[in-house]
Motif scaffolding. Structure first.
Motif, mmCIF file in Angstrom:
data_model
loop_
_atom_site.group_PDB
_atom_site.id
_atom_site.type_symbol
_atom_site.label_atom_id
_atom_site.label_comp_id
_atom_site.label_asym_id
_atom_site.label_seq_id
_atom_site.Cartn_x
_atom_site.Cartn_y
_atom_site.Cartn_z
ATOM 1 N N GLU A 12 -60.792 -61.044 0.666
ATOM 2 C CA GLU A 12 -60.022 -60.078 -0.139
ATOM 3 C C GLU A 12 -59.221 -60.802 -1.218
ATOM 4 O OE1 GLU A 12 -57.962 -58.684 3.473
ATOM 5 O OE2 GLU A 12 -57.850 -56.775 2.430
ATOM 6 N N LYS A 15 -61.370 -61.839 -4.116
ATOM 7 C CA LYS A 15 -61.877 -60.725 -4.924
ATOM 8 C C LYS A 15 -60.755 -59.922 -5.585
ATOM 9 C CE LYS A 15 -66.227 -59.757 -2.823
ATOM 10 N NZ LYS A 15 -66.954 -59.003 -1.781
ATOM 11 N N HIS A 93 -58.692 -53.524 -0.657
ATOM 12 C CA HIS A 93 -60.033 -54.030 -0.951
ATOM 13 C C HIS A 93 -60.975 -53.955 0.249
ATOM 14 C CE1 HIS A 93 -63.318 -56.768 -1.645
ATOM 15 N NE2 HIS A 93 -63.117 -56.501 -2.922
ATOM 16 N N ASP A 95 -63.257 -53.809 3.325
ATOM 17 C CA ASP A 95 -63.496 -53.248 4.659
ATOM 18 C C ASP A 95 -62.717 -53.946 5.767
ATOM 19 O OD1 ASP A 95 -64.789 -55.688 4.844
ATOM 20 O OD2 ASP A 95 -66.734 -54.852 4.355
ATOM 21 N N THR A 209 -72.830 -71.082 6.491
ATOM 22 C CA THR A 209 -71.577 -70.549 7.036
ATOM 23 C C THR A 209 -71.950 -69.524 8.102
ATOM 24 O OG1 THR A 209 -71.184 -68.496 5.774
ATOM 25 C CG2 THR A 209 -70.584 -70.558 4.683
ATOM 26 N N ARG A 212 -69.148 -64.200 11.671
ATOM 27 C CA ARG A 212 -68.998 -62.836 12.164
ATOM 28 C C ARG A 212 -69.045 -62.848 13.678
ATOM 29 N NH1 ARG A 212 -68.043 -60.319 8.455
ATOM 30 N NH2 ARG A 212 -67.605 -58.631 9.879
ATOM 31 N N LEU A 268 -64.002 -74.843 3.311
ATOM 32 C CA LEU A 268 -63.803 -75.427 1.983
ATOM 33 C C LEU A 268 -62.917 -74.540 1.126
ATOM 34 C CD1 LEU A 268 -67.551 -76.329 1.417
ATOM 35 C CD2 LEU A 268 -65.692 -78.002 1.526
ATOM 36 N N MET A 277 -72.343 -74.165 -3.451
ATOM 37 C CA MET A 277 -73.344 -73.098 -3.667
ATOM 38 C C MET A 277 -74.192 -73.380 -4.896
ATOM 39 S SD MET A 277 -72.176 -69.239 -2.697
ATOM 40 C CE MET A 277 -70.549 -69.252 -3.370
ATOM 41 N N GLY A 288 -70.420 -61.444 3.836
ATOM 42 C CA GLY A 288 -70.653 -60.344 2.908
ATOM 43 C C GLY A 288 -70.648 -60.824 1.464
ATOM 44 N N ILE A 290 -70.831 -63.721 0.032
ATOM 45 C CA ILE A 290 -71.778 -64.761 -0.400
ATOM 46 C C ILE A 290 -73.114 -64.124 -0.817
ATOM 47 C CG2 ILE A 290 -73.059 -66.805 0.420
ATOM 48 C CD1 ILE A 290 -70.488 -67.497 2.069
ATOM 49 N N ARG A 310 -75.444 -54.399 1.401
ATOM 50 C CA ARG A 310 -75.685 -54.811 0.008
ATOM 51 C C ARG A 310 -77.193 -54.900 -0.220
ATOM 52 N NH1 ARG A 310 -70.849 -57.080 1.923
ATOM 53 N NH2 ARG A 310 -69.225 -57.275 0.340
#
Ligand SMILES: CC(=O)N[C@@H]1[C@@H](OP(=O)(O)OP(=O)(O)OC[C@H]2O[C@@H](n3ccc(=O)[nH]c3=O)[C@H](O)[C@@H]2O)O[C@H](CO)[C@@H](O)[C@@H]1O
Length: 386
Positions: A12, A15, A93, A95, A209, A212, A268, A277, A288, A290, A310
């Motif tokens: 969150e 973003k 933001h 969920d 990574t 969850r 990181l 990345m 989510g 990524i 997504r």
């Protein structure tokens, strides 16, 4: 207009950070920021990175709390702040439990809610848990909904939500664009190259990574078996960015510590994670955000889930669902590494064009909003066929 933004987790914070900056710079908006300590240290790092001013901190000692205990503590903690400040809009933001608790608390006080990243749906309340419930709850309460894609808006329209909807793109792409620009500057580029000098450009980098807990916890041994097999390949270098959760982190260290081709790195910082990345041939993850960032950078994602909220990047071929199955993971990584397409060639603006924050600020101020027109987004099955 008085706007209060509230967030509490790393995702969150990343973003919301560029949006908080844009709101702060908007003369028509009196903005305040409240942070909860759902993932305190990681949030603090993002607050510093983006130079944000925190007006309120809610200390909840959140680590290890059940969703119910966390929700109850959050609602009790935010209630006096909302009652005293009475903003015209509370912005949350995505969920998280922070978003659901604060949206409900604001609604109890009849304070309008704005939902950033509205309308994502996996279609199954147990995937992801409890996030799918959280996002539905927030959308049912929100007066302003900022959908990241046309598909997210369609989800909201099908549910006949009562709030107003704008398609803005995802603010996560604004954040990734801002930090990628800094990574191109000499200071950060030199710092990263020095800190991670052990990254071997001759070998193909696999970035991992997994955090969850509801699925990954029990299934982790299957991922570990896959990574042990992949680590035997001399042409591959694996970097595992450890989870923030201490229990999961210890489990990963116990299972994978000491393998020569596999580097375990503490969670990181965001610039470092983007740097990895950019260099990875493939990202193996259950995250989510990524799923949005990596395709934007042109890096394919193997998603360790059975379903995703997504579907756009699945349709474009940049994200593939692999569940948490050792054989499926090893084979899918092998196929991606054999792919001759140089990374970066497939970068797509599926989830945003870097202007989501500008659109959200315009919408809040009542100005016209030229919406984010994601290039023809096809829909595809976003669920594994088993
Ligand atoms: C069910 C679900 O999918 N829910 C999501 C959940 O978040 P998530 O799954 O995206 O969370 P994480 O994977 O923890 O964070 C990812 C961020 O962290 C950065 N990163 C990663 C590793 C590292 O070592 N260093 C870093 O800096 C990385 O680049 C990225 O930006 O909440 C969000 C907010 O509401 C939702 O949008 C989102 O749906």
């Amino acid at each position: 207009m008085k706007v209060l933004s509230i967030f509490g987790t790393r995702a969150e914070a990343i973003k919301m950070a560029p949006l908080v900056r844009a709101l702060h710079d908007e003369p028509g908006i009196d903005h305040r920021l409240c942070v909860t300590d759902q993932e305190y240290d990681a949030v603090d790092a993002i607050v510093s990175l983006f130079g944000l001013q925190v007006d309120h901190e809610l200390r909840l000692q959140a680590e290890g709390l059940s969703p119910n205990a966390l929700m109850a503590r959050l609602m009790a903690a935010v209630d006096p702040l909302l009652a005293r400040d009475r903003p015209d809009c509370v912005l949350v933001h995505g969920d998280t439990t922070t978003a659901a608790a604060c949206a409900l608390a604001a609604s109890h006080l009849r304070i309008p809610v704005g939902h950033v990243e509205a309308g994502l749906r996996s279609g199954d309340r147990s995937r992801a848990f409890p996030e799918e419930m959280n996002r539905r709850l927030v959308d049912s309460l929100a007066a302003w909904m900022f959908a990241p894609s046309p598909a997210a808006r369609r989800n909201l329209q099908q549910e006949r939500v009562s709030g107003r909807i704008w398609v803005t793109g995802n603010t996560g792409i604004d954040a990734a664009a801002a930090v990628s620009r800094r990574l191109r500057g000499p200071d950060l580029a030199v710092a990263m190259a020095g800190r991670y000098g052990w990254v071997d450009p001759q070998r193909r980098l696999v970035l991992v990574t997994g955090h969850r807990k509801e699925r990954f916890g029990a299934a982790a041994p299957r991922l570990f078996a896959a990574l042990r097999e992949l680590a035997r390949r001399p042409d591959v270098q694996i970097v595992y960015a450890l989870p923030l959760d201490r229990e999961l982190r210890d489990a990963v260290m116990d299972a994978l510590g000491g393998l020569p081709n596999l580097h375990l790195v503490e969670a990181l910082g965001y610039p470092a994670f983007l740097w990895f990345m950019q260099r990875a041939r493939v990202v193996l993850t259950d995250s989510g955000s990524i799923q949005e960032e990596a395709p934007w950078l042109g890096t394919p994602v193997l998603l360790m889930r059975d379903a995703t909220e997504r579907p756009e990047a699945v349709a474009s071929g940049m994200v593939s669902l692999v569940g948490i199955d050792s054989r499926r993971i090893v084979d899918a990584v092998g196929r991606r590494l054999a792919d001759p397409a140089p990374r970066g060639e497939t970068a797509r603006p599926t989830y945003g064009d870097g202007r989501a924050c500008e659109r959200i600020v315009a919408a809040l101020c009542g100005r016209p909003v030229p919406e984010f027109g994601a290039a023809a987004v096809r829909t595809a099955s976003a669920t594994l066929p088993y």
